[in-house]
Scaffold this motif. Structure first.
Motif, mmCIF file in Angstrom:
data_model
loop_
_atom_site.group_PDB
_atom_site.id
_atom_site.type_symbol
_atom_site.label_atom_id
_atom_site.label_comp_id
_atom_site.label_asym_id
_atom_site.label_seq_id
_atom_site.Cartn_x
_atom_site.Cartn_y
_atom_site.Cartn_z
ATOM 1 N N ALA A 165 0.825 -1.213 0.000
ATOM 2 C CA ALA A 165 0.000 0.000 0.000
ATOM 3 C C ALA A 165 0.857 1.261 0.000
ATOM 4 O O ALA A 165 2.023 1.261 0.412
ATOM 5 C CB ALA A 165 -0.931 -0.005 1.208
ATOM 6 N N SER A 166 0.276 2.368 -0.461
ATOM 7 C CA SER A 166 0.896 3.695 -0.398
ATOM 8 C C SER A 166 0.312 4.437 0.798
ATOM 9 O O SER A 166 -0.911 4.530 0.944
ATOM 10 C CB SER A 166 0.619 4.488 -1.674
ATOM 11 N N VAL A 167 1.184 4.966 1.648
ATOM 12 C CA VAL A 167 0.750 5.677 2.844
ATOM 13 C C VAL A 167 1.543 6.969 2.975
ATOM 14 O O VAL A 167 2.450 7.259 2.186
ATOM 15 C CB VAL A 167 0.948 4.812 4.114
ATOM 16 N N GLY A 168 1.206 7.757 4.016
ATOM 17 C CA GLY A 168 1.968 8.950 4.325
ATOM 18 C C GLY A 168 3.219 8.602 5.108
ATOM 19 O O GLY A 168 3.657 7.452 5.157
ATOM 20 N N VAL A 169 3.787 9.607 5.774
ATOM 21 C CA VAL A 169 5.042 9.399 6.499
ATOM 22 C C VAL A 169 4.847 9.335 8.005
ATOM 23 O O VAL A 169 5.809 9.190 8.746
ATOM 24 C CB VAL A 169 6.060 10.508 6.163
ATOM 25 N N ASP A 170 3.599 9.443 8.479
ATOM 26 C CA ASP A 170 3.343 9.387 9.907
ATOM 27 C C ASP A 170 2.025 8.643 10.143
ATOM 28 O O ASP A 170 1.258 8.387 9.206
ATOM 29 C CB ASP A 170 3.315 10.797 10.513
ATOM 30 N N PRO A 171 1.745 8.280 11.406
ATOM 31 C CA PRO A 171 0.507 7.531 11.677
ATOM 32 C C PRO A 171 -0.758 8.201 11.166
ATOM 33 O O PRO A 171 -1.621 7.507 10.604
ATOM 34 C CB PRO A 171 0.537 7.388 13.199
ATOM 35 N N PRO A 172 -0.937 9.539 11.316
ATOM 36 C CA PRO A 172 -2.152 10.137 10.745
ATOM 37 C C PRO A 172 -2.285 9.910 9.234
ATOM 38 O O PRO A 172 -3.387 9.888 8.699
ATOM 39 C CB PRO A 172 -2.010 11.626 11.079
ATOM 40 N N GLY A 173 -1.139 9.732 8.574
ATOM 41 C CA GLY A 173 -1.173 9.476 7.135
ATOM 42 C C GLY A 173 -1.211 8.008 6.786
ATOM 43 O O GLY A 173 -1.077 7.645 5.622
ATOM 44 N N GLY A 174 -1.411 7.153 7.795
ATOM 45 C CA GLY A 174 -1.531 5.719 7.546
ATOM 46 C C GLY A 174 -0.273 4.922 7.769
ATOM 47 O O GLY A 174 -0.263 3.707 7.540
ATOM 48 N N ALA A 175 0.817 5.565 8.234
ATOM 49 C CA ALA A 175 2.082 4.860 8.411
ATOM 50 C C ALA A 175 2.143 4.182 9.779
ATOM 51 O O ALA A 175 2.942 4.554 10.645
ATOM 52 C CB ALA A 175 3.247 5.824 8.238
ATOM 53 N N PHE A 176 1.288 3.209 10.005
ATOM 54 C CA PHE A 176 1.363 2.366 11.191
ATOM 55 C C PHE A 176 0.793 1.009 10.839
ATOM 56 O O PHE A 176 0.016 0.866 9.885
ATOM 57 C CB PHE A 176 0.624 2.997 12.373
ATOM 58 N N ILE A 177 1.199 -0.012 11.597
ATOM 59 C CA ILE A 177 0.793 -1.384 11.305
ATOM 60 C C ILE A 177 -0.253 -1.821 12.322
ATOM 61 O O ILE A 177 -0.063 -1.629 13.534
ATOM 62 C CB ILE A 177 1.995 -2.343 11.336
ATOM 63 N N ARG A 178 -1.327 -2.424 11.853
ATOM 64 C CA ARG A 178 -2.399 -2.938 12.711
ATOM 65 C C ARG A 178 -2.617 -4.412 12.375
ATOM 66 O O ARG A 178 -2.851 -4.753 11.217
ATOM 67 C CB ARG A 178 -3.685 -2.149 12.498
ATOM 68 N N ILE A 179 -2.497 -5.278 13.390
ATOM 69 C CA ILE A 179 -2.658 -6.722 13.184
ATOM 70 C C ILE A 179 -3.779 -7.215 14.097
ATOM 71 O O ILE A 179 -3.793 -6.917 15.293
ATOM 72 C CB ILE A 179 -1.365 -7.481 13.497
ATOM 73 N N VAL A 180 -4.717 -7.971 13.526
ATOM 74 C CA VAL A 180 -5.808 -8.591 14.283
ATOM 75 C C VAL A 180 -5.508 -10.084 14.400
ATOM 76 O O VAL A 180 -5.277 -10.757 13.382
ATOM 77 C CB VAL A 180 -7.163 -8.362 13.600
ATOM 78 N N PHE A 181 -5.486 -10.603 15.650
ATOM 79 C CA PHE A 181 -5.146 -12.003 15.900
ATOM 80 C C PHE A 181 -6.393 -12.835 16.191
ATOM 81 O O PHE A 181 -7.442 -12.308 16.571
ATOM 82 C CB PHE A 181 -4.178 -12.106 17.079
ATOM 83 N N SER A 182 -6.222 -14.155 16.054
ATOM 84 C CA SER A 182 -7.327 -15.083 16.286
ATOM 85 C C SER A 182 -7.601 -15.298 17.766
ATOM 86 O O SER A 182 -8.672 -15.812 18.125
ATOM 87 C CB SER A 182 -7.015 -16.426 15.623
ATOM 88 N N GLN A 183 -6.651 -14.926 18.643
ATOM 89 C CA GLN A 183 -6.833 -15.108 20.077
ATOM 90 C C GLN A 183 -5.945 -14.108 20.806
ATOM 91 O O GLN A 183 -5.042 -13.510 20.205
ATOM 92 C CB GLN A 183 -6.493 -16.531 20.503
ATOM 93 N N PRO A 184 -6.176 -13.852 22.092
ATOM 94 C CA PRO A 184 -5.354 -12.889 22.843
ATOM 95 C C PRO A 184 -3.878 -13.269 22.809
ATOM 96 O O PRO A 184 -3.519 -14.443 22.894
ATOM 97 C CB PRO A 184 -5.928 -12.964 24.257
ATOM 98 N N MET A 185 -3.034 -12.250 22.691
ATOM 99 C CA MET A 185 -1.591 -12.462 22.554
ATOM 100 C C MET A 185 -0.854 -12.032 23.810
ATOM 101 O O MET A 185 -1.320 -11.176 24.579
ATOM 102 C CB MET A 185 -1.068 -11.676 21.352
ATOM 103 N N ASP A 186 0.309 -12.620 23.991
ATOM 104 C CA ASP A 186 1.223 -12.175 25.034
ATOM 105 C C ASP A 186 1.940 -10.923 24.528
ATOM 106 O O ASP A 186 2.632 -10.966 23.502
ATOM 107 C CB ASP A 186 2.241 -13.268 25.352
#
Length: 498
Positions: A160-181
């Motif tokens: 994907a193309s994003v900006g250079v900071d979190p407001p511009g989409g430059a952050f990673i979000r991961i959804v897991f199947s169960q709670p993580m350590d």
């Protein structure tokens, strides 16, 4: 006689290589029929393993695996047939022997919930000369057989193309199947070239966001990976490595200067503010004015260090708004001088994009030189002519001469005082003239000075007496206090007359 023997049958339930071969009895009968004196042992090599049953759950994180043989083995060749595998590859471990038993000790603790497989595959050799081709696989777990966590989704999408900071989409979000350590998941995460980051959790630790704390470089591809060392809250490691990449090229507009204009200070509430004059830089930069430089987008404050003038114009630069820089000269520009302002092409916007090239803009100084419009030495106002000779009416007996000097524009109070101290008049010809002294000085108006000297000697028909009036010029000499000053020294000659 040649004897062939399959050996005794093994007890039921014991796992061995080729335990039920049909060739044993046949070969035995054949051998008895042939007769002879040599004996060849064709019994298969028997073995068992721990774990024995499929999907056994071992009780300890460092449980040892065992393969037990029923005879002495060629240890080096036998070890080559033994391995332990899982979805991530091959498990490293130490191989040791105790009698005819081969032990496998993992170098690192087993991971809970991971499906491992004990493999004995290949040709094995006994010390008595027998050999067997074996294929033996036993899958097993350690501590638990609970399901491994895995990633349900992640963003931004791969590539994907994003900006250079979190407001511009430059952050990673991961959804897991169960709670993580949290700790092991953070330890298992990497983002190339980014060390300063913040982990944010939600959804009972099933959602992880990774926010870079500094702006990323523009037009750069970043790769991230979540390795299987990340574990669920139940201790089971991530079932499969997750990775992705994104490019910080969402903003493709290069920064550029779109306008340059003069500014003046004005009042805005309790403080000072900058106001556009309504004129353009083509009209010149006047006394007390600043230079406004407007860009097409918000700029990084490093641009403040990337502005210079030729010839040099000392001052400071400030950000007036995110997209407008103001240059405030320490003093007025030189009168009637052409200046060129340069802004380095290395200047960047708030997203890190650089200007395509250096920006240059030339403008003239709107500050005029101060001049003398007229001079009156008692004979009426006359045009101020450099090195001109002016009859000076002399009043006896003190020899008083009054000179009125009118400048081209008004002087401030301080400039008026400085001008009186700066100008001077002295005897010029003949050299026998006596010294004179200043009697008084006053400003008739903001642009008109009346000054008196005494001790002037009027000339006669046979001898003229001349006095030289000097008004010093240049920056720091006679000026109006607002940027204008006499371009150079001015000299006027007064001829004393009755």
């Amino acid at each position: 006689m040649l004897f062939l023997s399959s050996g005794p049958r093994e007890k039921p339930g014991r796992i061995r290589g080729n335990p039920h071969s049909v060739w044993g009895p046949v070969l035995t009968v054949l051998a008895l029929g042939l007769g002879g004196c040599n004996f060849i042992n064709l019994r298969p090599i028997g073995f068992s393993s721990y774990p024995e049953a499929e999907n056994t759950i071992l009780p300890e994180a460092q449980s040892v695996l065992v393969v037990r043989f029923d005879t002495g083995m060629d240890k080096g060749e036998t070890q080559k047939a033994l391995s332990v595998s899982f979805s991530g590859g091959t498990v490293s471990g130490d191989l040791t022997w105790q009698g005819d038993d081969l032990f496998f000790t993992p170098l690192e603790p087993w991971l809970p919930g991971v499906r491992y497989t004990l493999n004995l595959a290949g040709t094995i050799y006994a010390l008595d000369g027998r050999e067997s081709r074996v294929v033996h696989h036993v899958p097993f777990y350690v501590l638990t057989r609970e399901a491994a966590p895995y990633g349900l989704s992640f963003s931004p999408p791969d590539g994907a193309s994003v900006g250079v900071d979190p407001p511009g989409g430059a952050f990673i979000r991961i959804v897991f199947s169960q709670p993580m350590d949290r700790q092991s998941t953070a330890d298992g995460f990497s983002l190339d070239g980014v060390n300063k980051r913040e982990f944010r959790w939600s959804g009972d630790d099933t959602v992880m966001e990774v926010h870079p704390l500094d702006k990323l470089n523009p037009w750069t591809q970043y790769h991230w990976t979540l390795r299987v060392k990340a574990r669920g809250r139940n201790g089971v490691p991530l079932g499969k490595e997750i990775s992705g990449a994104f490019t910080t090229d969402a903003d493709r507009l290069l920064p550029a200067v779109i306008e340059v204009y003069p500014l003046v200070k004005g009042n805005a509430g309790s403080g000072l503010w900058w106001i556009r004059t309504g004129s353009s830089m083509e009209d010149g930069l006047d006394s007390g004015q600043a230079v406004g430089v407007e860009f097409n987008k918000p700029m990084d404050e490093s641009v403040l260090r990337n502005i210079r003038f030729e010839p040099s114009l000392a001052g400071r630069a400030e950000m007036w708004t995110p997209s407008v820089m103001v240059f405030i000269p320490d003093q007025d520009p030189e009168p009637q001088r052409i200046y060129t302002m340069y802004i380095s092409g290395g200047s960047t916007d708030t997203g890190g994009l650089k200007m395509e090239k250096d920006f240059a803009f030339s403008f003239s100084s709107g500050v005029p030189y101060l001049t003398v419009l007229s001079l009156d030495a008692g004979q009426g106002p006359q045009g101020a002519e450099e090195n001109g000779i002016y009859p000076a009416r002399t009043i006896l007996p003190e020899g008083i001469v009054t000179v009125t000097v009118r400048f081209s524009h008004a002087l401030t109070l301080q400039a008026q005082a400085d001008a009186v101290l700066a100008l001077s008049m002295e005897p010029y010809f003949p050299r026998t003239l006596r010294p004179i002294s200043l009697r008084s000085a006053r400003w008739w108006s903001e642009d008109t000075l009346i000054i008196q000297w005494e001790g002037i000697e009027a000339g006669s028909g046979t001898e003229e007496h001349y006095y030289r009036l000097r008004l010093p010029g240049g920056r720091g000499a006679i000026g109006d206090g607002k940027g204008s000053y006499l371009k150079e020294d001015l000299f006027f000659f007064l001829r004393g007359v009755l």
